[in-house]
Scaffold this motif. Structure first.
Motif, PDB file in Angstrom:
ATOM      1  N   LYS A   1      45.311 -49.530 137.868  1.00 52.23           N
ATOM      2  CA  LYS A   1      46.004 -50.757 137.485  1.00 52.23           C
ATOM      3  C   LYS A   1      47.502 -50.628 137.773  1.00 52.23           C
ATOM      4  N   VAL A   2      48.035 -49.464 137.441  1.00 52.52           N
ATOM      5  CA  VAL A   2      49.459 -49.234 137.718  1.00 52.52           C
ATOM      6  C   VAL A   2      49.571 -47.982 138.573  1.00 52.52           C
ATOM      7  N   TRP A   3      50.347 -48.111 139.617  1.00 55.20           N
ATOM      8  CA  TRP A   3      50.369 -46.997 140.562  1.00 55.20           C
ATOM      9  C   TRP A   3      51.732 -46.970 141.240  1.00 55.20           C
ATOM     10  N   VAL A   4      52.501 -45.962 140.989  1.00 54.18           N
ATOM     11  CA  VAL A   4      53.790 -45.848 141.672  1.00 54.18           C
ATOM     12  C   VAL A   4      53.555 -45.110 142.984  1.00 54.18           C
ATOM     13  N   HIS A   5      53.864 -45.793 144.061  1.00 51.62           N
ATOM     14  CA  HIS A   5      53.509 -45.241 145.370  1.00 51.62           C
ATOM     15  C   HIS A   5      54.513 -44.223 145.883  1.00 51.62           C
ATOM     16  N   GLY A   6      55.772 -44.564 145.771  1.00 54.95           N
ATOM     17  CA  GLY A   6      56.739 -43.653 146.351  1.00 54.95           C
ATOM     18  C   GLY A   6      58.143 -44.208 146.229  1.00 54.95           C
ATOM     19  N   SER A   7      59.079 -43.423 146.738  1.00 50.48           N
ATOM     20  CA  SER A   7      60.468 -43.870 146.682  1.00 50.48           C
ATOM     21  C   SER A   7      61.141 -43.525 147.992  1.00 50.48           C
ATOM     22  N   TRP A   8      62.086 -44.312 148.353  1.00 52.34           N
ATOM     23  CA  TRP A   8      62.819 -44.080 149.585  1.00 52.34           C
ATOM     24  C   TRP A   8      64.299 -44.373 149.342  1.00 52.34           C
ATOM     25  N   ARG A   9      65.123 -43.652 150.011  1.00 55.65           N
ATOM     26  CA  ARG A   9      66.556 -43.954 149.981  1.00 55.65           C
ATOM     27  C   ARG A   9      66.902 -44.515 151.353  1.00 55.65           C
ATOM     28  N   ASP A  10      67.491 -45.701 151.389  1.00 52.31           N
ATOM     29  CA  ASP A  10      67.796 -46.278 152.709  1.00 52.31           C
ATOM     30  C   ASP A  10      69.147 -45.778 153.202  1.00 52.31           C
ATOM     31  N   GLU A  11      69.539 -46.266 154.361  1.00 54.76           N
ATOM     32  CA  GLU A  11      70.744 -45.735 154.995  1.00 54.76           C
ATOM     33  C   GLU A  11      72.016 -46.030 154.204  1.00 54.76           C
TER      34      GLU A  11
END
Lengths: 623, 294
Positions: free
Chosen positions: A336-346
């Motif tokens: 039901k709840v799922w944190v996929h990932g994180s990214w830092r942009d430029e």
């Protein structure tokens, strides 16, 4: 194994496979009846039936043929017939096992082929991500290996137990029970997002089952010949096999139970490293590594019950509020709840993607707080060219891609391709790549030319890094000393940064870039673009008895020294590689992230901050 | 050269020592009848010889091969079980085809010739097949790969009189003449008597006596006579008391030494010596245990 024996076994056990196939075929007209009675669209009803057959029917059929073959291999008649033959009892047993695997595979192929004939290709069931179910969790999920392992597991278990017991029904049911126990444990671990703990044990269980089958096949002659006369041996064998089948399940349940009890204190790492990295320009990592370092203050991210915590020198706080899944939801609706990932942009903006059924949320954080942008149409994001791009599959063939709101369509038409190209071209203009020129001896970028200290190793565009807050390029070159990495500074000067060794280099919060070199050496380019002398950590490696492939976590490289976390200690080495400071750290370090004034790390229950002298402070329980 | 040799072989099953130090050797080309009462270890011994069961101790060598669980011994031997069993879903031809794919030296023309000789139709389905059909098929399966050693466990069981005659006077005889080593058990050993070179007696998990058949024919006899004294009946090892009335007694004797000891002990007045028929000699052999009377 022996081909004639496998053929014989196929013939002996064809009834079990034929029964499964007949049961499957009966389902199809039943679907029509259900459709007629309920008004449900026939295709939907067939889809449901076929999905059930693929996901449950195949393992059940595997149990059926495994049990039939195991019981047959144990039968007195079969043994009296086949004992006259030259192949050893072991070969006969392995042939029986192999034949039942073939029958189960044939059944699976039959079900999938029938589905394909009805217009539902195998990918519909085996690659649910292609089915556009909306839940981005399913994207890219391939069920084939999981199904194959499950079927093999239950088949081998049913064969082994049926052979030991000489009773197909009892053996099959016991094996199904053992597999269900393991499968349920794996499902709970999935729900708890600790599936990595479950896979090892469940694979171990399958390995145990196969080993038990193999061992039984090898010693089978004695056990079968002696049934009755040596009933005790059979009972011991049965107890041993049951223990082998149940122990991994018990281990997984034990782990799941521990996690359930620690639900409030539980945290899982969330690509902490991504804080300091973003993907190279167009998503590729050209030769020579290109995990680009982004200067700036770091933080350590963790997912906790559907939310994201950030740990830094100031403490631990929630960046994305927790979305609670109660225990019942955890079991009934684990995704039901799922944190996929994180990214830092430029630009240093942190993006976090979270799926909250039935939507996907995109959280954007520049400071201590994050704001959410909800992608109500589902989808997922990727970081391409330093920019987060949303993507989703509207159907099985097309991919929609968007930098923010504007969609590019990939698929049969050229629209997406053109749009994507345009996007990338624009991005290149904004952050121009360096191009190798002068037959490989120069680099040109932004109207500037650098004379390389060797010949560039490949002609691919070189994407910029930052050194000292200014754009710089790192170019792999071949020199008289071998393959090295040249640094092209913003002021037009060049230098050799380090030998080309391995494929990655990393950045530190002060702008230092570092790389590991041969012979346990650490190379670095300082914040101002200055190239330092290599520092050897070989002595420390010896002291800590680390294997040669092991590397320390580098927290800081300045003043000719290096601050390393390794072997449960913070060690500071001087330029000669001598230890000038050594401080023990709490046991069970999980992640470390360097900050400007120190570094933060987590243990299972706490987050800690250490300054450069090794002075420790518990930041907070990261839960 | 020995086709078969074994020394001090033991095997325990279910806590019972079924083979208890069995030792013996069979020369190549010998036809041996194995005598033994039920439960004396013949079946287990055959399993050990066919490498289906490992001995607990002792050494076994069959045609120069040591049992290793690999099936090499079964490749080189022919075996007829007491109750031949085949997959009932097969036909005779399918059984032969399966064996042809598993025996390296399988000779299909030989198999076909044997079928014809025994009157076995390859198209016969085995479901519900008669005991005789199964017995004939077992013969074909045992002989078509031309093994050097045959282990025959009641090879004429279930066969009708005509086929039995064909098997005995034809097949077994030919095997002996062809220099094959044959080890055969039968509850009707007398009908095999003309074919045997030796008789081995198995009792208590051991080979307790070995008799050359020629010697048995020549020496086995019944010695009778009147006791000189009722108080001291002679106790000669190997002489099997047959009973009698009052002072008149008789003994079965199976070898020359025992015969001479009994005649020479002086306990009998004017003893009589009559030849002992082989069937009765075999029966008396079954009474032996460890070379002595049970």
């Amino acid at each position: 194994m022996s081909i004639p024996l496998i053929r014989l076994e196929l013939r002996k056990n064809r009834l079990a496979a034929a029964s499964a196939a007949a049961a499957f075929l009966v389902t199809l007209p039943v679907c029509r009846l259900v459709s007629a009675a309920t008004g449900l669209e026939l295709k939907l009803s067939l889809d449901a039936a076929l999905t059930a057959w693929v996901l449950l029917g195949v393992p059940l059929a595997a149990a059926l043929v495994g049990a039939a073959a195991g019981a047959s291999a144990a039968s007195r008649d079969a043994n009296e017939c086949e004992a006259l033959l030259p192949p050893s009892p072991g070969r006969r047993a392995f042939s029986s096992l192999a034949a039942s695997v073939l029958l189960a595979a044939a059944f699976a192929a039959f079900v999938l082929a029938t589905g394909a004939a009805l217009g539902m290709p195998p990918s519909r069931f085996l690659s649910p991500g292609q089915k556009a179910w909306g839940a981005s969790f399913w994207y890219g999920l391939e069920l084939s290996p999981l199904l194959a392992i499950a079927a093999l597991d239950v088949l081998a278990g049913a064969w082994t137990l049926s052979r030991l017991l000489g009773h197909g029904v009892a053996g099959g049911l016991l094996a199904l029970a053992a597999s269900a126990l393991t499968g349920a444990a794996v499902a709970v671990c999935f729900g708890l997002q600790i599936e990595h703990h479950a896979w090892g044990a469940s694979c171990l269980k399958t390995a145990f089952v196969l080993a038990a089958a193999g061992a039984l096949a090898k010693v089978g002659a004695g056990v079968v010949a002696a049934r009755g006369a040596e009933r005790r041996t059979g009972a011991h064998g049965l107890a041993a096999v049951l223990a082998l089948l149940l122990l991994p399940a018990a281990a997984i349940w034990g782990r799941a139970w521990t996690e359930l009890r620690m639900l409030d204190a539980r945290a899982t790492p969330l690509e902490a490293e991504a804080v300091y990295r973003y993907q190279s320009f167009d998503g590729r990592y050209p030769r020579g590594s290109r995990a680009l370092a982004a200067a700036g203050e770091g933080a350590l991210l963790r997912t906790v019950r559907g939310g994201v915590l950030v740990a830094d020198a100031a403490g631990v706080r929630a960046l994305v509020p927790e979305q609670n899944s109660g225990l019942s939801e955890l079991l009934l609706e684990p995704f039901k709840v799922w944190v996929h990932g994180s990214w830092r942009d430029e630009k240093g903006v942190l993006w976090i993607e979270r799926y909250v059924s039935p939507n996907t949320e995109l959280w954007r954080a520049e400071g201590p707080k994050a704001e959410s942008r909800r992608m109500t149409d589902g989808g997922s994001i990727s970081m391409i060219g330093g920019v987060p791009l949303k993507h989703r599959y509207p159907d099985a063939k097309r991919l929609l891609l968007a930098p923010v709101d504007e969609y590019f369509v990939r698929g049969d038409g050229a629209a997406w391709f053109e749009g994507y190209k345009t996007f990338l071209t624009r991005r290149r203009r904004e952050a121009p790549a360096g191009l190798v020129a002068c037959g490989g001896t120069c680099l040109e970028a932004g109207g500037r030319r650098w004379k390389l200290p060797g010949a560039a190793l490949d002609p691919d565009p070189v994407y910029p890094d930052e050194a000292g807050g200014r754009r710089a390029y790192l170019v792999p070159v071949r020199t008289a000393k071998g393959e090295q990495v040249a640094l092209c500074r913003a002021d037009g000067t060049t230098a050799i940064a380090w030998p080309l060794h391995g494929s990655t280099y990393q950045g530190l919060p002060d702008g230092t870039l570092f790389s590991f070199g041969p012979g346990s050496t650490l190379w670095a380019v300082g914040p101002g673009g200055e190239v330092g002398e290599p520092l050897s950590y070989a002595r420390l490696s010896l002291e800590l008895a680390k294997p040669r492939s092991s590397r320390p976590a580098v927290m800081r490289r300045a003043e000719g020294k290096a601050w390393l976390v390794w072997g449960g200690k913070l060690t500071v080495l001087d330029a000669e590689g001598r230890t000038v400071l050594s401080r023990p750290l709490p046991d069970g370090i999980e992640e470390t992230v360097p900050l400007k004034d120190g570094f933060v790390f987590t243990t299972r229950r706490s987050a800690w901050f250490s300054d450069w002298t090794g002075k420790l402070r518990r930041v907070e329980n990261p839960r | 050269m020995n086709a078969l040799s074994f020394h001090d072989v033991t095997r325990t099953l279910g806590g019972r020592r079924v083979l208890d130090g069995a030792s013996g050797a069979a020369e190549q080309g010998t036809v041996i009848g194995l005598l033994g009462r039920n439960g004396e270890g013949q079946t287990t011994w055959f399993k050990v010889l066919r490498d289906l069961l490992a001995a607990d101790s002792g050494t076994v060598e069959v045609l120069g091969l040591r049992p290793d669980g690999s099936g090499r011994i079964r490749q080189a031997t022919g075996y007829i079980p007491e109750r031949p069993t085949f997959h009932s879903f097969m036909s005779v031809a399918e059984v032969l085809a399966l064996r042809a794919s598993l025996f390296h030296k399988w000779d299909s023309s030989r198999a076909a010739a044997l079928c014809e000789r025994l009157g076995l139709d390859p198209a016969t389905r085995l479901e519900g097949a008669s005991k005789g059909t199964l017995g004939k098929l077992a013969w074909v399966c045992a002989a078509a790969h031309d093994p050097a050693l045959f282990l025959l466990d009641e090879p004429t069981s279930g066969l009708d009189a005509l086929v039995r005659e064909e098997v005995l006077s034809g097949l077994v005889n030919e095997l002996g003449e062809a220099g094959k080593t044959v080890l055969v058990t039968s509850h009707r050993m007398d009908e095999l008597a003309g074919l045997l070179d030796e008789v081995w007696v198995m009792a208590g998990g051991r080979i307790v006596a070995v008799h050359a058949l020629d010697g048995l024919r020549a020496d086995a006899c019944v010695i009778g006579g009147r006791l000189r004294s009722a108080d001291a009946p002679p106790a000669v090892p190997g002489a099997i008391p047959l009973g009698g009335e009052g002072l008149v007694r008789s003994w079965a004797v199976l070898d020359r030494a025992t015969r001479e000891r009994l005649l020479g002990c002086g306990a009998l007045e004017s003893p009589s010596v009559e030849p002992l028929p082989l069937d009765r000699a075999f029966s008396h052999l079954l009474c032996l245990k460890g070379g002595e009377l049970r």
